[in-house]
Every structure is written in structure tokens, then in C-alpha cells.
Design a protein around this motif. Structure first.
Motif, short mmCIF file in Angstrom:
data_model
loop_
_atom_site.label_atom_id
_atom_site.label_comp_id
_atom_site.label_asym_id
_atom_site.label_seq_id
_atom_site.Cartn_x
_atom_site.Cartn_y
_atom_site.Cartn_z
N GLU A 1 -7.64 9.87 -14.01
CA GLU A 1 -6.21 9.65 -14.15
C GLU A 1 -5.44 10.95 -14.32
O GLU A 1 -5.86 11.86 -15.04
CB GLU A 1 -5.93 8.71 -15.33
CG GLU A 1 -6.49 7.32 -15.13
CD GLU A 1 -6.08 6.35 -16.21
OE1 GLU A 1 -5.37 6.78 -17.16
OE2 GLU A 1 -6.45 5.16 -16.13
N ARG B 1 -5.01 4.07 -9.63
CA ARG B 1 -5.64 3.22 -10.66
C ARG B 1 -5.14 1.78 -10.60
O ARG B 1 -5.79 0.86 -11.13
CB ARG B 1 -5.38 3.81 -12.04
CG ARG B 1 -3.97 3.62 -12.57
CD ARG B 1 -3.65 4.43 -13.78
NE ARG B 1 -3.48 5.84 -13.47
CZ ARG B 1 -2.86 6.70 -14.29
NH1 ARG B 1 -2.42 6.30 -15.46
NH2 ARG B 1 -2.72 7.96 -13.94
N ASP C 1 -3.42 10.27 -9.36
CA ASP C 1 -4.83 10.30 -9.75
C ASP C 1 -5.71 11.06 -8.76
O ASP C 1 -5.41 11.13 -7.56
CB ASP C 1 -5.36 8.87 -9.89
CG ASP C 1 -4.56 8.04 -10.89
OD1 ASP C 1 -4.06 8.62 -11.86
OD2 ASP C 1 -4.44 6.81 -10.69
#
Length: 350
Positions: A156, A131, A166
Motif C-alpha cells: 500500500e 487494493r 499501490d
């Protein structure tokens, strides 16, 4: 001169990570953008990449100093992923190394060639720091792919230390020629060893950090009229933890030196990294247990700094190969070497 350089590098890294740690709450998670900017400005974010690839041209032994400090202060940045893994993989494949924080993954993906590029589909599980990454460099069989995060779906997740792990879903993403290349020879094995070495160095730092917290607390916590660090039982436990920390530091430093001298394609490096990661994973549980025994219940609270390093010890001991898997590798290599080859294998002697 190298010793002086290494000392200065250690002081710089310790100062940067300690300052970042002092500015953050123990309950904070996720990517530390301010720390990453500082590391880039100091030339530590891509330390071992050549200057032509946007790096600093440093050595693996230099990086070992930085990663050990990062582990000790529970730095929330993808140093291993950017420098040792994604950056190396993209550069080795002849691709331009993207700017910013990077991450890497190995996965089986469906790849359909489209001229000089490809259309890619599949799933990447538990990708570290996906992310926060500006690009995800993937080793997919005999191909290296550079995926832009904007073109994929990121779900996530996290490990027990609340570091990002993730799931990345790739659905018919079209990549141009600058994002697809043939994988370098032996990429899978080398990438695995690089990841294990990086994780080992972080474990060495986290173990040191847990010991330092425990020694400090034992000197401050007063029970029955004196600091608990003066009780023989506490002293014995701290001595045991210190021995584990020293063993991991020696093993991880030796593995880094071997990799720097012989390269990740050498049998000596594979053996040294396997031994270091197995030893670090074994020590992680011992050091974390003793640290929490010394601290008592307070060490388990979310607001206490001890949690930052012990949860990383628990998470990292199984990431990039567990103690059992690397011990299996060591056993297989010892058996393959035979009686005459075992001593040279262990000592590195010709």
C-alpha cells in the motif's frame, strides 16, 4: 433534448456525490464501498462502456459531467480507472470486462507464453486503487493482461490526497487465455490521453469545489464587524480563483467534446487534451493557494473539508502528465504543424 438530459444527469451525479460526502468524515480515506454500490445501481460506474460490456452506453460528454461532480465532492472511488481506462482497455482487446471496481496500469513485464495463456512477472508502481480493485488491467507492450489481485502482492502507498497508489508485485503469475490478449492499435497513446482527460475533468471539479468552499467561508467568517468576503482584497482573490475555475471548466469540456466527436486517435483530440491538462495543472496551484489564503490556518486542519479538494488539486496536477510535460507536447505539435497548420490545429477548423 440533449441539454435536458445533461442537466438531469448533473443533478443526479451532484446528489449522489453530495450525499456520500455528507455521510463521511473529512478524515476518512480509502475506497467508499457504499458510494460505489450507489453508482453501479444508478448506471454511472461504467457510463461509457457499451451495454454488451456491462456498461450504460453513455457518451464522453456524459462522463465529463459525472467526473466533474466527483472531483468537486472528492469522491473516493476509481471512476476514471474503471470506465475510461481498465474497462475500455479490456473491452478493446476483446476480453471480458470484470465486474466491480477496476484499475489499470502500463508497465514492462516479463511475459512467457504458455499455450493460450502466459506466465507473468514484474512490478507495477503506483497503481491507483489497486487494493480495492477486483481486477488490474495491464497494458504490457503489445499485450493486455487481466491480473486478479489475489494472485499478486500489493504494497500500500498513497498520494498527497491519501488516495491509494499501490505497488503491485507480480511473481510468476499464470494467466489463462481469457486474461491475455493482443493490445489494440495505438493503445499506449490512447490510454495516456484517456487518463489525462479523466484527470483533467476531476481537476475541474476539485477547483470548483475549492472555490465553493472559499466563497461560503468568506460569507460566514466575520472580521472587524463584517464578513471577510466584503473586503476588497478577498473579493479580488476570489475573482481570480473564479477565473481559473472557469478556464479549466471550458478547457476540459472542450477536450471531452473533441474526444467524443473525433475519437482518441485523432490529432485534434491529442491537442485538446494536452491543452486542457496543462491548463488544469496550472490552475490547480493557483486555486489551492487562494482557497487556503481565504481560510487561513483552519483550512489546513485534517478535519476541514477544504483539505479534501486542495490536496487532490496538488496531487492530480502532476498525475497523468504534469503541466510542463503537456506544454512540451503542445509546443512539439505546434512546431510540427508549421505556420500554415497552426490555426487549423488550434481551432479544429479544416
Amino acid at each position: 433534448m440533449r441539454g435536458e438530459h445533461r442537466h438531469e444527469l448533473r443533478e443526479l451525479a451532484e446528489t449522489i456525490f453530495a450525499d456520500a460526502r455528507s455521510r463521511a468524515s473529512a478524515s476518512e480515506t480509502g475506497f467508499d464501498a457504499g458510494l460505489w454500490t450507489t453508482l453501479e445501481q444508478a448506471g454511472l460506474a461504467r457510463l461509457t462502456l457499451p451495454e454488451a460490456a456491462g456498461g450504460s452506453g453513455g457518451s464522453l460528454t456524459d462522463l465529463a459531467v459525472v467526473l466533474e461532480a466527483a472531483g468537486a465532492y472528492a469522491a473516493r472511488v476509481p471512476l476514471v480507472e474503471t470506465d475510461l481506462l481498465a474497462g475500455w482497455l479490456a473491452h478493446a482487446a476483446g476480453l471480458e470486462v470484470p465486474a466491480g471496481p477496476l484499475t489499470a496500469a502500463t508497465a514492462e513485464l516479463t511475459i512467457q507464453p504458455t499455450g493460450d495463456g502466459a506466465t507473468v512477472s514484474g512490478t507495477l508502481p503506483r497503481v491507483p486503487w489497486a487494493r480495492a480493485a477486483t481486477a488490474i488491467v495491464v497494458l504490457a507492450g503489445d499485450r493486455v493482461l487481466v491480473l486478479p489481485p489475489a494472485a499478486v502482492e500489493i504494497t500500500e502507498g498513497s498520494n498527497v490526497a491519501e488516495e491509494p497508489r499501490d505497488t503491485v508485485t507480480v511473481a510468476d503469475v499464470t494467466l489463462g487465455p481469457g486474461a491475455v490478449a493482443a493490445a489494440p492499435d495505438g493503445a499506449t497513446a490512447r490510454l495516456g490521453l484517456r487518463a489525462a482527460l479523466g484527470r483533467t475533468l476531476l481537476l475541474a471539479g476539485a477547483a470548483r469545489g475549492a472555490l465553493a468552499e472559499s466563497v461560503r467561508y468568506a460569507g460566514e467568517r466575520v472580521q472587524f464587524g463584517r464578513p471577510i468576503g466584503r473586503f476588497q482584497a478577498i473579493q479580488q482573490q476570489l475573482a481570480l480563483a473564479a477565473a481559473e475555475v472557469a478556464a479549466v471548466a471550458a478547457a476540459s469540456a472542450a477536450a471531452a467534446r473533441t474526444a467524443a466527436a473525433d475519437g482518441f486517435g485523432a490529432d485534434t483530440t491529442a491537442f485538446a487534451v494536452a491543452a486542457a491538462k496543462a491548463r488544469a495543472s496550472e490552475a490547480a496551484g493557483v486555486v489551492a493557494r487562494i482557497a487556503h489564503q481565504v481560510h487561513g490556518a483552519i483550512g489546513f486542519t485534517r478535519e476541514h473539508a477544504l483539505r479534501l479538494v486542495t490536496t487532490r488539486l496538488w496531487a492530480w496536477r502532476d498525475e497523468d502528465g504534469s503541466e510542463a510535460s503537456w506544454n512540451d507536447e503542445l509546443g512539439a505539435r505546434a512546431l510540427a504543424a508549421g505556420g500554415e497548420g497552426l490555426w487549423p490545429l488550434v481551432t479544429g477548423a479544416p
